[in-house]
Design an enzyme around this catalytic site. Structure first.
Site: not given
Length: 392
Positions: A176-177
């Site tokens: 996600t990052d």
């Protein structure tokens, strides 16, 4: 030839992963990325280890090294009026600011979009937060693991409930990052094009949750079309069969049959050509419908040979498949070596630091890797002198 972003200056106020990943992407493309760090320890990930790279004068965590190649490190205490003034001067001479403070966190320092756009109307200011600048969750802290859970990724990752090892799983890296960093880079490039046409800067509002929901991709679309929430099913695919891991004689491998032609070639190469003519298995929709009948047949055949034997068979038949490599084997792979994905970068103190190359390959503006991840504050004097004309 210089990279495509040569002449663009980025002021990177971010830390951890999503923001630094975006900054590193821009640095790889030739931008001058100035990483502003707290004098008291710098980016949190500098201490996120082991492992640490310990050659030279200062040890660096492997985590920090993965996202900060190509940048110049400047230490500034933004909590002081002097530090705030320096950041404003740097912003006035920059094209882009990246920050990932909590919503409103930089306002008290005058370093939010309103404060910095007042000194540079053409500034592109990218804010990265867990939940975005608006909405009921805006003030909540957001971390990759939390967002993988909230954004649905863990509900479709892992073995199915009731199977050995069943239950929700996070991805093996902070996807996600990383996706948010990539989308932020895309957004910044779009804003640069807009500024080229209009002269206008703008504020970019990036959210980890927004990104995670967006990259649900076909699984999100499957739900919106069917009204049925997808579930975990291990390494198999919800809409393609056979497309999963299989046990071999000496380990495990992937068989990734993407169309009916590949399935027919696989069946022929595996010594079972009649299977491709079976009405239950002739087309992908029928194979999905009869997954429980087909997969055990394929599994039984694959288990009779070693992984390397199957790799050779599938390559000869032009059928996608391959081993499940550990990361040491990844970097020993002939294709990975041929593409030059493992880098060696020389640090300021002469130490040779390992890194992983950008996957981008330009035909004209070749990416050049000139700067290893910096020691904390190693470029402070040079940046303040070169950019702001300050002495000492």
């Amino acid at each position: 030839m210089a990279g495509p972003l040569s002449g663009i200056r980025v002021l990177d106020l971010s830390r951890i992963l999503a923001g630094p990943w975006a900054g590193q992407c821009l640095a790889d493309l030739g931008a001058d990325v100035i990483k502003v760090e707290n004098p008291n320890g710098g980016d949190d990930t500098r201490t996120w280890g082991p492992p640490f790279f310990e050659e030279g004068e200062t040890k660096l965590s492997a985590y920090y090294m993965c996202a900060n190649r190509g940048k110049r490190s400047v230490t500034i205490d933004i909590a002081t009026p002097e530090g705030q003034a320096i950041v404003k001067e740097l912003a006035a001479k920059s094209d882009i600011v990246i920050e990932n403070f909590k919503v409103g966190g930089l306002r008290k320092y005058g370093l939010d979009y309103e404060g910095l756009s007042a000194v540079n109307a053409g500034l592109i200011y990218c804010s990265i937060t867990g939940f975005g600048q608006t909405g009921p969750y805006a003030t909540r802290p957001g971390y990759d693991l939390l967002i993988q859970a909230l954004g649905g990724l863990m509900s479709i990752t892992g073995e199915a409930d009731g199977m050995p090892g069943g239950g929700p799983q996070r991805a093996g890296v902070a996807v996600t990052d990383l996706f948010t960093g990539l989308y932020s880079s895309i957004a910044i490039l779009g804003a640069l094009h807009h500024r080229e046409k209009t002269g206008e800067g703008q504020h970019i509002d990036m959210s980890l949750l927004d990104t995670q929901v967006a990259v649900l991709a076909n699984q999100g679309s499957n739900y919106l079309v069917s009204g049925k929430a997808p579930t975990r099913q291990g390494n198999s695919h919800p809409t393609i069969v056979p497309y999963q891991s299989f046990k071999t004689k000496d380990g495990y491998m992937i068989l990734a049959v993407g169309n009916d032609g590949q399935f027919a070639r696989f069946c022929a190469a595996a010594g079972m050509p009649a299977l491709a003519d079976d009405e239950r298995f002739k087309t992908n929709p029928s194979r999905v419908a009869h997954r429980e009948a087909l997969v055990p047949i394929v599994a039984g055949i694959i288990e009779g040979k070693t992984t390397d034997e199957w790799v050779n068979i599938l390559e000869a038949a032009n059928v996608p498949g391959g081993p499940i490599n550990t990361i040491d084997r990844v970097f020993e792979d002939a294709q990975v070596k041929a593409r030059g994905l493992a880098l060696e970068l020389e640090g300021e103190d002469g130490a040779i630091l390992p890194s992983v190359a950008s996957p981008i390959r330009y035909s004209k503006t070749k990416i050049e890797y000139k700067k290893a991840p910096p020691k904390l504050g190693q470029d402070t004097a040079a940046v303040l002198h070169d950019v702001l004309g300050m002495k000492g």
